[in-house]
Enzyme design. Structure first.
Site, PDB file in Angstrom:
ATOM      1  N   LYS A  48       0.814  -1.218   0.000  1.00  0.00           N
ATOM      2  CA  LYS A  48       0.000   0.000   0.000  1.00  0.00           C
ATOM      3  C   LYS A  48       0.849   1.270   0.000  1.00  0.00           C
ATOM      4  CE  LYS A  48      -3.945  -2.108  -0.163  1.00  0.00           C
ATOM      5  NZ  LYS A  48      -4.853  -2.003  -1.304  1.00  0.00           N
TER       6      LYS A  48
HETATM    7  N1  PMP Z   1      -3.390  -8.300   1.414  1.00  0.00           N
HETATM    8  C1  PMP Z   1      -3.486  -7.374   2.368  1.00  0.00           C
HETATM    9  C2  PMP Z   1      -2.927  -7.661   3.718  1.00  0.00           C
HETATM   10  C3  PMP Z   1      -4.139  -6.151   2.108  1.00  0.00           C
HETATM   11  O1  PMP Z   1      -4.239  -5.225   3.079  1.00  0.00           O
HETATM   12  C4  PMP Z   1      -4.676  -5.944   0.817  1.00  0.00           C
HETATM   13  C5  PMP Z   1      -5.411  -4.668   0.544  1.00  0.00           C
HETATM   14  N2  PMP Z   1      -6.777  -4.638   0.939  1.00  0.00           N
HETATM   15  C6  PMP Z   1      -4.559  -6.948  -0.150  1.00  0.00           C
HETATM   16  C7  PMP Z   1      -3.890  -8.103   0.188  1.00  0.00           C
HETATM   17  C8  PMP Z   1      -5.156  -6.837  -1.514  1.00  0.00           C
HETATM   18  O2  PMP Z   1      -4.603  -5.816  -2.292  1.00  0.00           O
HETATM   19  P1  PMP Z   1      -5.529  -4.982  -3.249  1.00  0.00           P
HETATM   20  O3  PMP Z   1      -6.382  -4.098  -2.367  1.00  0.00           O
HETATM   21  O4  PMP Z   1      -4.604  -4.185  -4.084  1.00  0.00           O
HETATM   22  O5  PMP Z   1      -6.380  -5.907  -4.026  1.00  0.00           O
END
Ligand code: PMP
Length: 346
Positions: A48
């Site tokens: 992120k």
């Molecule tokens: N794994 C974790 C620990 C996350 O915080 C997130 C984000 N919600 C994701 C995977 C998935 O990533 P994305 O939001 O880009 O699909």
């Protein structure tokens, strides 16, 4: 983005350029080569950091964000942490509206990073004025010049990964990648990365990882939003009870569902067998890899990349707690589990 043997102006210079690390044990019985893109090497310990820097710098470029302005988001998770980190370096105020279900540890972490946190009741509906969605919207309307990141419905979330994660993987694999496996929460990671990779080679297979209890896989297959698919599950960060516009379903070939229990055990296995201390969804993505491997999907020359979104330290009171594992019914006996690695000297 610089390399790690240089001197850095600030912590944001370290966002991106995460390593691709070979998985030597967990998938050794399958044909093909398997690599993890380990996003915990970002300074905020998750993928992120990429979207936080990208979205904020886009807003700066467009003149939407001015010095001292406020950035708002609705998450106690990785995105909140990354936005708080970027805000400190760039001199913005960070406001996070989070659910009262968020753990005290998470809220403390965000406060430590300088964020102002609004804790909103978890039991109210999304359109209640006290819900974290509504509180974030209200604060955004009240605060002139504020920016609302809104990661589930922000195209820039996809663009961030199109601009960085995709090109990095293409370069690191020297174009040899044949399969991408990634969890889908907002969908930004998988969509942006897949879009870039498929532009280089349309034959690359893109596999999304979804949870039992989430609507995403069924929506991908039928375009139907089936409320009957929705029920509570434990993995945080993948799957959803709504359809995010930050997911580009057209670049994803298929979704694989994984269980809470198998994902938890696989996350623990990654630490024990690969020395990789990573989060619950890294376990989920590796579990999906194993399921595909068992089905005989991979061939000798396949080059499979799995994205590991964050670091294990965020899950000490969950997946990496024997007590928690026992409470979920993931261990037969807590004493049995704990006894494997611990001895009390009396
Ligand atoms: N794994 C974790 C620990 C996350 O915080 C997130 C984000 N919600 C994701 C995977 C998935 O990533 P994305 O939001 O880009 O699909």
């Amino acid at each position: 983005m610089k390399h790690r043997n240089q001197v850095f102006d600030n912590v944001l210079d370290l966002v991106g350029n995460t390593p691709l690390i070979k998985l030597n044990k967990v998938a050794s019985k399958f044909k093909g080569s398997f690599y993890a893109k380990v996003e915990s090497f970002n300074p905020g310990q998750s993928s992120k950091d990429r979207i936080a820097t990208y979205i904020i710098e886009e807003a700066e470029r467009k003149g939407i964000l001015t010095p001292g302005a406020t950035i708002i988001e609705t998450t106690s998770g990785n995105t909140g942490f990354s936005i708080a980190m970027v805000s400190i370096i760039k001199g913005y105020n960070c406001v996070l509206a989070v659910s009262s279900k968020s753990s005290a540890d998470k809220i403390d972490m965000l406060k430590t990073m300088g964020a102002k946190v609004y804790v909103c009741p978890a039991h109210v509906s999304a359109d209640d004025p006290r819900s974290y969605y509504e509180v974030a919207k209200r604060l955004h309307n009240e605060m002139k010049g504020s920016v609302y990141i809104n990661q589930y419905f922000n195209q820039l979330n996809i663009d961030a990964h199109y601009a960085s994660t995709g090109p990095e993987i293409w370069k690191q694999t020297e174009g040899k990648i044949t399969h991408l496996i990634a969890c889908s929460g907002t969908g930004g990671t998988i969509s942006g990365t897949a879009k870039y990779l498929k532009e280089q080679n349309p034959n690359i297979k893109v596999i999304g990882v979804d949870a039992f209890g989430s609507v995403i896989k069924k929506y991908h297959e039928t375009k139907e939003f089936d409320e009957k698919e929705i029920y509570p599950y434990r993995i945080e960060g993948l799957g959803k009870n709504l359809i995010p516009t930050a997911t580009d379903f057209d670049v994803i070939d298929e979704f694989v569902k994984v269980t809470d229990e198998e994902s938890a055990h696989t996350a623990r296995e990654l630490a024990r067998s690969e020395g990789l201390f990573v989060g619950y969804t890294s376990g989920a993505a590796t579990q999906a890899l194993k399921q595909l491997g068992e089905e005989g999907v991979f061939k000798k020359d396949d080059y499979v990349v799995v994205i590991f979104p964050d670091h294990g330290s965020r899950y000490m009171s969950k997946v990496y707690s024997d007590k928690w594992m026992h409470e979920q019914g993931f261990f037969d006996s807590i004493n049995e589990a704990a006894a494997q690695n611990i001895e009390y000297i009396k």
